[in-house]
Write a protein that holds these residues in place. Structure first.
Motif, PDB file in Angstrom:
ATOM      1  N   LEU A 318      44.504  47.950  31.253  1.00 64.74           N
ATOM      2  CA  LEU A 318      45.526  48.150  32.274  1.00 64.74           C
ATOM      3  C   LEU A 318      46.798  48.733  31.666  1.00 64.74           C
ATOM      4  N   LYS A 319      47.141  48.308  30.470  1.00 67.80           N
ATOM      5  CA  LYS A 319      48.304  48.868  29.784  1.00 67.80           C
ATOM      6  C   LYS A 319      48.152  50.375  29.606  1.00 67.80           C
ATOM      7  N   LYS A 320      46.968  50.790  29.214  1.00 68.11           N
ATOM      8  CA  LYS A 320      46.716  52.216  28.994  1.00 68.11           C
ATOM      9  C   LYS A 320      46.825  52.983  30.306  1.00 68.11           C
ATOM     10  N   LYS A 321      46.307  52.398  31.394  1.00 69.45           N
ATOM     11  CA  LYS A 321      46.372  53.073  32.693  1.00 69.45           C
ATOM     12  C   LYS A 321      47.811  53.182  33.185  1.00 69.45           C
ATOM     13  N   ILE A 322      48.591  52.128  32.983  1.00 70.88           N
ATOM     14  CA  ILE A 322      49.990  52.158  33.415  1.00 70.88           C
ATOM     15  C   ILE A 322      50.771  53.219  32.650  1.00 70.88           C
ATOM     16  N   ALA A 323      50.424  53.411  31.391  1.00 72.09           N
ATOM     17  CA  ALA A 323      51.119  54.399  30.563  1.00 72.09           C
ATOM     18  C   ALA A 323      50.705  55.832  30.875  1.00 72.09           C
ATOM     19  N   GLU A 324      49.520  56.008  31.510  1.00 71.56           N
ATOM     20  CA  GLU A 324      48.993  57.371  31.631  1.00 71.56           C
ATOM     21  C   GLU A 324      48.651  57.805  33.053  1.00 71.56           C
ATOM     22  N   GLN A 325      48.287  56.866  33.936  1.00 67.37           N
ATOM     23  CA  GLN A 325      47.752  57.246  35.251  1.00 67.37           C
ATOM     24  C   GLN A 325      48.811  57.233  36.343  1.00 67.37           C
ATOM     25  N   GLN A 326      48.598  58.066  37.365  1.00 71.17           N
ATOM     26  CA  GLN A 326      49.446  58.068  38.553  1.00 71.17           C
ATOM     27  C   GLN A 326      49.071  56.884  39.442  1.00 71.17           C
ATOM     28  N   GLY A 327      49.830  56.696  40.527  1.00 71.15           N
ATOM     29  CA  GLY A 327      49.510  55.642  41.493  1.00 71.15           C
ATOM     30  C   GLY A 327      50.018  54.289  41.055  1.00 71.15           C
ATOM     31  N   ILE A 328      51.321  54.147  40.976  1.00 70.66           N
ATOM     32  CA  ILE A 328      51.899  52.930  40.414  1.00 70.66           C
ATOM     33  C   ILE A 328      51.634  51.699  41.283  1.00 70.66           C
ATOM     34  N   MET A 329      51.563  51.851  42.606  1.00 72.60           N
ATOM     35  CA  MET A 329      51.362  50.684  43.468  1.00 72.60           C
ATOM     36  C   MET A 329      49.954  50.105  43.302  1.00 72.60           C
ATOM     37  N   ALA A 330      48.962  50.961  43.132  1.00 73.59           N
ATOM     38  CA  ALA A 330      47.601  50.464  42.888  1.00 73.59           C
ATOM     39  C   ALA A 330      47.536  49.718  41.563  1.00 73.59           C
ATOM     40  N   LEU A 331      48.243  50.240  40.563  1.00 70.50           N
ATOM     41  CA  LEU A 331      48.287  49.570  39.258  1.00 70.50           C
ATOM     42  C   LEU A 331      49.035  48.244  39.351  1.00 70.50           C
ATOM     43  N   ALA A 332      50.048  48.194  40.205  1.00 69.58           N
ATOM     44  CA  ALA A 332      50.791  46.946  40.402  1.00 69.58           C
ATOM     45  C   ALA A 332      49.883  45.865  40.994  1.00 69.58           C
ATOM     46  N   LYS A 333      48.976  46.259  41.894  1.00 68.42           N
ATOM     47  CA  LYS A 333      48.033  45.292  42.486  1.00 68.42           C
ATOM     48  C   LYS A 333      47.105  44.728  41.408  1.00 68.42           C
ATOM     49  N   GLU A 334      46.662  45.586  40.492  1.00 68.24           N
ATOM     50  CA  GLU A 334      45.818  45.102  39.389  1.00 68.24           C
ATOM     51  C   GLU A 334      46.591  44.124  38.505  1.00 68.24           C
ATOM     52  N   LEU A 335      47.872  44.417  38.292  1.00 65.68           N
ATOM     53  CA  LEU A 335      48.704  43.529  37.480  1.00 65.68           C
ATOM     54  C   LEU A 335      48.900  42.183  38.163  1.00 65.68           C
ATOM     55  N   ILE A 336      49.050  42.195  39.481  1.00 66.56           N
ATOM     56  CA  ILE A 336      49.184  40.939  40.230  1.00 66.56           C
ATOM     57  C   ILE A 336      47.919  40.101  40.083  1.00 66.56           C
ATOM     58  N   TYR A 337      46.756  40.748  40.187  1.00 71.80           N
ATOM     59  CA  TYR A 337      45.484  40.039  40.008  1.00 71.80           C
ATOM     60  C   TYR A 337      45.408  39.424  38.608  1.00 71.80           C
ATOM     61  N   LEU A 338      45.734  40.215  37.591  1.00 68.51           N
ATOM     62  CA  LEU A 338      45.690  39.737  36.212  1.00 68.51           C
ATOM     63  C   LEU A 338      46.626  38.555  36.015  1.00 68.51           C
ATOM     64  N   SER A 339      47.813  38.658  36.582  1.00 71.96           N
ATOM     65  CA  SER A 339      48.812  37.595  36.443  1.00 71.96           C
ATOM     66  C   SER A 339      48.313  36.290  37.066  1.00 71.96           C
ATOM     67  N   LYS A 340      47.703  36.382  38.241  1.00 75.28           N
ATOM     68  CA  LYS A 340      47.192  35.181  38.913  1.00 75.28           C
ATOM     69  C   LYS A 340      46.102  34.512  38.071  1.00 75.28           C
ATOM     70  N   GLU A 341      45.174  35.325  37.539  1.00 74.83           N
ATOM     71  CA  GLU A 341      44.063  34.779  36.770  1.00 74.83           C
ATOM     72  C   GLU A 341      44.546  34.070  35.500  1.00 74.83           C
ATOM     73  N   ILE A 342      45.399  34.753  34.738  1.00 72.55           N
ATOM     74  CA  ILE A 342      45.850  34.195  33.461  1.00 72.55           C
ATOM     75  C   ILE A 342      46.752  32.983  33.679  1.00 72.55           C
ATOM     76  N   ASN A 343      47.680  33.082  34.624  1.00 73.39           N
ATOM     77  CA  ASN A 343      48.610  31.974  34.846  1.00 73.39           C
ATOM     78  C   ASN A 343      47.896  30.746  35.388  1.00 73.39           C
ATOM     79  N   TYR A 344      46.874  30.945  36.227  1.00 75.71           N
ATOM     80  CA  TYR A 344      46.104  29.807  36.735  1.00 75.71           C
ATOM     81  C   TYR A 344      45.431  29.057  35.585  1.00 75.71           C
TER      82      TYR A 344
END
Length: 363
Positions: A318-344
């Protein structure tokens, strides 16, 4: 006499240490923060601002050469090849209802253009905290400045601050305060018993407040130093309230501080200087990357190693995609998912895994 108010409008830097072809434009905000990891030039920029108020021309050519020779930015792969450097700044000077702008510039030979005499005569208007002071235990504050000082220290410590009654009975000292203490739940702690870090903060605030007028420009290197994380925002808010007409320029390593900024603040992320065009266009990507680094640190503490490993691999991709890919809102959704999983998983482990307490209170 009402002294003139000075404000730094911009700095252009060519070939000075880490900077080359860089311009910083400062807004009319009271509080500005330079943010970035080690080696990105935070302290160098504060050093440049100090040098802009430095009377190089008063030194001998030999002394001036020592001061300035190390400022040249060395060209990569060629230690002996370096061109001259130049620093140029625009200041505004306000006297009464009149505001004028003027230019200050210097290179390795000294000042090219300088401040007007009325500014040079009041160089104390630029203040910065010292790193070492053998008299940290001493304290003296004008009594009329006590309410402001009290609020600043309460913002730093999170505890009530009270004046300690002085045994000094001399009439000429009645307008000064020489000691104080903070009220903690289980004890009162006098200033002389503070840690060295706390004493440095006290010394810096007292020195500025003891001036007859608030400084035009206040420089604070590593504002988070000696201050616990949850006290950063209260301190910044109180600094702005105490010095509303000053220009406060600080540095920090902590991107977390930037999350707390609302009004009258400005963030200068020095990582953007050498960032990709995509990140310069959408700088919020930097903070998403910072968030992922925090999540990876938490994932490494998860008890289930196999799950943790998968989450870390997902985070790195995900870090690589955020640094290189367009579509920041879609990437933000992936980050929200990751945050929920790890924090839980992290919080579940924290609550369920027994911890042996190795500290005992024998009272």
């Amino acid at each position: 006499m009402i002294l003139p108010k000075i404000r730094l409008e911009s700095i252009s830097i060519d070939n000075f240490k880490i900077f080359d072809g860089v311009r910083f434009n400062f807004t009319d905000k009271t509080f500005s923060c330079l943010i970035g990891p080690n080696g990105t030039g935070k302290s160098t920029l504060l050093e440049i601002i100090q040098m802009l108020f430095f009377k190089f021309d008063a030194y001998t050519p030999e002394r001036r050469q020592i001061l300035l020779s190390n400022c040249i930015r060395r060209v990569k792969n060629d230690k002996h090849s370096a061109k001259n450097f130049k620093v140029e700044a625009i200041f505004s000077l306000k006297q009464g209802k009149t505001t004028v702008k003027y230019n200050v510039a210097f290179d390795k030979d000294g000042f090219i253009t300088n401040h007007p005499p009325i500014v040079l005569d009041n160089l104390y208007k630029v203040c910065y905290s010292s790193t070492y002071d053998k008299e940290l235990h001493k304290f003296q504050l004008q009594r009329k400045k006590w309410p402001q000082f009290k609020k600043l220290i309460e913002a730093v410590t999170g505890f009530k601050v009270k004046e300690a009654k002085s045994i000094n009975a001399f009439e000429e000292f009645k307008d000064y305060i020489f000691d104080f203490y903070i009220v903690k739940p289980h004890e009162n702690v006098k200033h002389k018993d503070f840690s060295d870090g706390e004493k440095k903060i006290v010394k810096s605030f007292a020195s500025i407040l003891n001036m007859e007028e608030a400084p035009s420009i206040i420089l604070i290197d590593n504002i988070e130093m000696h201050v616990e994380l949850k006290r950063h925002l209260p301190l910044i808010k109180e600094l702005v309230a105490t010095f509303p007409k000053s220009q406060i320029i600080s540095t920090t390593h902590s991107y977390r501080i930037s999350r707390t900024f609302k009004e009258r603040t400005e963030i200068y992320d020095l990582r953007l200087i050498n960032a990709s065009d995509l990140i310069k266009k959408e700088p919020q990507r930097l903070y998403m990357l910072d968030e992922i680094d925090d999540l990876i640190s938490r994932a490494r503490c998860i008890e289930n190693f196999q799950i943790a490993k998968k989450l870390i691999v997902f985070a790195e991709k995900l870090k690589k995609k955020i640094a290189e890919q367009q579509g920041i809102m879609a990437l933000a959704k992936e980050l929200i998912y990751l945050s929920k999983e790890i924090n839980y998983l992290f919080l579940y482990d924290m609550a369920s895994i027994p911890i042996t307490i190795l500290i005992q209170n024998n009272k």
